[in-house]
Structures are given as structure tokens and as C-alpha cells.
Motif scaffolding. Structure first.
Motif, PDB file in Angstrom:
ATOM      1  N   ARG A  34       0.832  -1.203   0.000  1.00 50.37           N
ATOM      2  CA  ARG A  34       0.000   0.000   0.000  1.00 50.37           C
ATOM      3  C   ARG A  34       0.870   1.257   0.000  1.00 50.37           C
ATOM      4  O   ARG A  34       0.393   2.365   0.222  1.00 50.37           O
ATOM      5  CB  ARG A  34      -0.908  -0.008   1.229  1.00 50.37           C
ATOM      6  CG  ARG A  34      -1.857  -1.206   1.286  1.00 50.37           C
ATOM      7  CD  ARG A  34      -2.631  -1.378   0.003  1.00 50.37           C
ATOM      8  NE  ARG A  34      -3.545  -2.510   0.047  1.00 50.37           N
ATOM      9  CZ  ARG A  34      -4.149  -3.022  -1.023  1.00 50.37           C
ATOM     10  NH1 ARG A  34      -3.924  -2.495  -2.224  1.00 50.37           N
ATOM     11  NH2 ARG A  34      -4.964  -4.055  -0.902  1.00 50.37           N
ATOM     12  N   GLY A  35       2.145   1.063  -0.278  1.00 49.51           N
ATOM     13  CA  GLY A  35       3.111   2.152  -0.339  1.00 49.51           C
ATOM     14  C   GLY A  35       4.482   1.541  -0.577  1.00 49.51           C
ATOM     15  O   GLY A  35       4.599   0.347  -0.846  1.00 49.51           O
ATOM     16  N   GLU A  36       5.539   2.321  -0.503  1.00 50.28           N
ATOM     17  CA  GLU A  36       6.877   1.764  -0.675  1.00 50.28           C
ATOM     18  C   GLU A  36       7.168   0.797   0.474  1.00 50.28           C
ATOM     19  O   GLU A  36       7.106   1.176   1.641  1.00 50.28           O
ATOM     20  CB  GLU A  36       7.923   2.874  -0.708  1.00 50.28           C
ATOM     21  CG  GLU A  36       7.787   3.808  -1.905  1.00 50.28           C
ATOM     22  CD  GLU A  36       7.953   3.063  -3.227  1.00 50.28           C
ATOM     23  OE1 GLU A  36       8.856   2.199  -3.313  1.00 50.28           O
ATOM     24  OE2 GLU A  36       7.193   3.343  -4.175  1.00 50.28           O
ATOM     25  N   SER A  37       7.473  -0.451   0.134  1.00 54.32           N
ATOM     26  CA  SER A  37       7.638  -1.462   1.172  1.00 54.32           C
ATOM     27  C   SER A  37       8.659  -2.504   0.760  1.00 54.32           C
ATOM     28  O   SER A  37       9.159  -2.515  -0.376  1.00 54.32           O
ATOM     29  CB  SER A  37       6.296  -2.133   1.492  1.00 54.32           C
ATOM     30  OG  SER A  37       5.736  -2.698   0.320  1.00 54.32           O
ATOM     31  N   GLU A  38       8.936  -3.416   1.692  1.00 53.95           N
ATOM     32  CA  GLU A  38       9.961  -4.440   1.473  1.00 53.95           C
ATOM     33  C   GLU A  38       9.588  -5.701   2.248  1.00 53.95           C
ATOM     34  O   GLU A  38       9.101  -5.617   3.379  1.00 53.95           O
ATOM     35  CB  GLU A  38      11.317  -3.916   1.940  1.00 53.95           C
ATOM     36  CG  GLU A  38      12.472  -4.881   1.813  1.00 53.95           C
ATOM     37  CD  GLU A  38      13.763  -4.276   2.357  1.00 53.95           C
ATOM     38  OE1 GLU A  38      14.584  -5.039   2.892  1.00 53.95           O
ATOM     39  OE2 GLU A  38      13.945  -3.045   2.259  1.00 53.95           O
ATOM     40  N   VAL A  39       9.829  -6.856   1.629  1.00 50.78           N
ATOM     41  CA  VAL A  39       9.587  -8.143   2.277  1.00 50.78           C
ATOM     42  C   VAL A  39      10.872  -8.955   2.203  1.00 50.78           C
ATOM     43  O   VAL A  39      11.491  -9.067   1.135  1.00 50.78           O
ATOM     44  CB  VAL A  39       8.439  -8.929   1.600  1.00 50.78           C
ATOM     45  CG1 VAL A  39       8.158 -10.231   2.352  1.00 50.78           C
ATOM     46  CG2 VAL A  39       7.179  -8.091   1.520  1.00 50.78           C
ATOM     47  N   GLY A  40      11.290  -9.530   3.336  1.00 53.37           N
ATOM     48  CA  GLY A  40      12.454 -10.410   3.375  1.00 53.37           C
ATOM     49  C   GLY A  40      12.004 -11.858   3.428  1.00 53.37           C
ATOM     50  O   GLY A  40      11.183 -12.228   4.269  1.00 53.37           O
ATOM     51  N   LEU A  41      12.534 -12.688   2.528  1.00 57.00           N
ATOM     52  CA  LEU A  41      12.111 -14.083   2.412  1.00 57.00           C
ATOM     53  C   LEU A  41      13.315 -15.016   2.495  1.00 57.00           C
ATOM     54  O   LEU A  41      14.398 -14.697   1.996  1.00 57.00           O
ATOM     55  CB  LEU A  41      11.392 -14.321   1.080  1.00 57.00           C
ATOM     56  CG  LEU A  41      10.225 -13.388   0.738  1.00 57.00           C
ATOM     57  CD1 LEU A  41       9.744 -13.645  -0.680  1.00 57.00           C
ATOM     58  CD2 LEU A  41       9.097 -13.561   1.737  1.00 57.00           C
TER      59      LEU A  41
END
Length: 225
Positions: free
Chosen positions: A70-77
Motif C-alpha cells: 500500500r506504499g513503498e515497502s519491502e519483504v524479506g524471504l
């Protein structure tokens, strides 16, 4: 996907960067961290029928997690097993062993493919995950991961326990390792011969063999007297 792979080698981490409205489909349990405004939607990706096939035949989870920004974001996997990560751009069709799927673009279609007895990857059954469409597929390995580009007609033989993924353009055949004596006592079991053109991805460690080694260390319980 906009991504970065860090700590490559034995304990790799995939960082996926999402702008507003972008999303990524992820294997359950693979999320290490989230940063920014992210909505998580858990569903039977591809529909109930395909999800059932993945769960019953492919050994995958029925549900997948979709991370929607829903905006600038980051996911670590990161995968469950210690190993490397690679992101493969789809070229029509990609086959992946079930324990190696990590994440993909939402535009990628996911299904299960039956290839007959020839697809009996040691410990992995006779079904493979099939990806097609447009986008990237993130895969993980047990140990390091190595990509090999085969020319038309070029052959390459791999122990079945070391196969991670391969293009749909690649022809393949599973056979025993040498003669009967070599198969039973040579420590290799089944091998797969790939014939190009196309890409194949192999892992430097054998997950089924590792599981058997762990089992050999567990003391056997004796019956009570």
C-alpha cells in the motif's frame, strides 16, 4: 519483481521491493520480515482445484500468501532449509521440485505436472510444480545453487536428489546409475539426463540423502521388557 539476494551461499535472503499496488506470491512460512505498509492475503492461489492438486500431488501448501503493498515497502524471504536462492525469469514453462519454490510474480501461473515414472525424483514423488506465463520465479536450494545453460543436443547428467528446476524446452530421462551393482552399491541410485536446449538448476547438497543420514544417527527404540 524488484529484488536483491543477500548472504548468498548457505543462508541466502531474498529482499523483494514493492511499490504501491505491487504484490508478490510467497510460500507460507518463508517471510522473515516486512517493512512498510503491506497487506497480506492468504488464499488458494489459482483456484481450489489447482490448490488441491498442489497440496495432494505436489506436496505443497494448499494456501499461498500474497503480500500487497500500500506504499513503498519491502519483504524479506528465506527458505526453511539452509541454502542459496536464485530468481529465474520465465521462458514459457519452468518445472520446479516441490521443496524449492519460494516466491513468484502474481502474473505467473502455478500448477502440478505429472510426467510419468520418469519424473521420480528421489524422495520427491512423480509430480513437479509447473510454472508458466510471464514474470519471475524465486527458487531455493539445499546448499549452493548452480545454473547450467545447455545448447541444442547437449547432454548433462545429474543425481536426482540434486535437481532444483529446469526449462520446459529441456528433454529429460531418469535412469539407474550404471548397472545393477552400481545402482545398489554405488551410492547414486537414480540419475537424470537432460538434453538441451534450455536451463537447468542443480543444488550442491542432496536433501533426501541428508534426511536418511539424520535418521541413521537417531537411536532405535527397543521394546520394553
Amino acid at each position: 519483481m524488484k529484488y536483491e539476494i543477500v548472504l548468498k551461499g548457505s543462508y541466502a535472503l531474498l529482499k523483494v521491493f514493492l511499490s504501491i499496488g505491487e504484490s508478490v506470491v510467497v510460500e507460507p512460512g518463508a517471510m522473515v520480515y516486512m517493512k512498510g505498509p503491506i497487506e497480506v492475503n492468504t488464499s488458494a492461489t489459482g483456484g481450489v482445484w489447482k490448490a488441491l492438486k498442489r497440496a495432494i500431488l505436489g506436496g505443497e501448501n494448499f494456501f499461498m500468501n500474497t503480500y500487497i503493498s500500500r506504499g513503498e515497502s519491502e519483504v524479506g524471504l528465506a527458505p526453511q532449509l539452509p541454502g542459496d536462492i536464485d530468481v529465474i525469469p520465465l521462458k514459457d514453462v519452468l518445472y520446479v521440485q516441490s521443496t524449492s519454490f519460494l516466491a513468484c510474480d502474481p502474473s505467473v501461473e502455478m500448477d502440478v505436472s505429472f510426467g510419468g515414472l520418469k519424473s521420480f525424483f528421489s524422495g520427491e514423488g512423480i509430480f513437479l510444480l509447473k510454472f508458466f506465463g510471464y514474470g519471475d520465479v524465486a527458487v531455493s536450494s539445499f546448499g549452493g545453487i548452480k545454473s547450467i545453460e545447455l545448447k541444442p543436443g547437449e547432454e548433462f547428467t545429474v543425481d536426482t536428489g540434486h535437481v532444483v528446476a529446469f526449462d520446459g524446452t529441456v528433454k529429460w530421462n531418469v535412469r539407474t546409475f550404471g548397472g545393477l551393482k552400481s545402482t545398489l552399491f554405488g551410492g547414486e541410485g537414480l540419475v537424470c539426463t537432460f538434453t538441451g536446449p534450455g536451463r537447468i538448476y542443480v543444488q550442491t547438497r542432496n536433501y533426501p540423502a541428508f534426511v536418511e543420514w539424520i535418521k541413521s544417527l537417531v537411536p532405535r527404540q527397543t521394546g520394553s521388557r
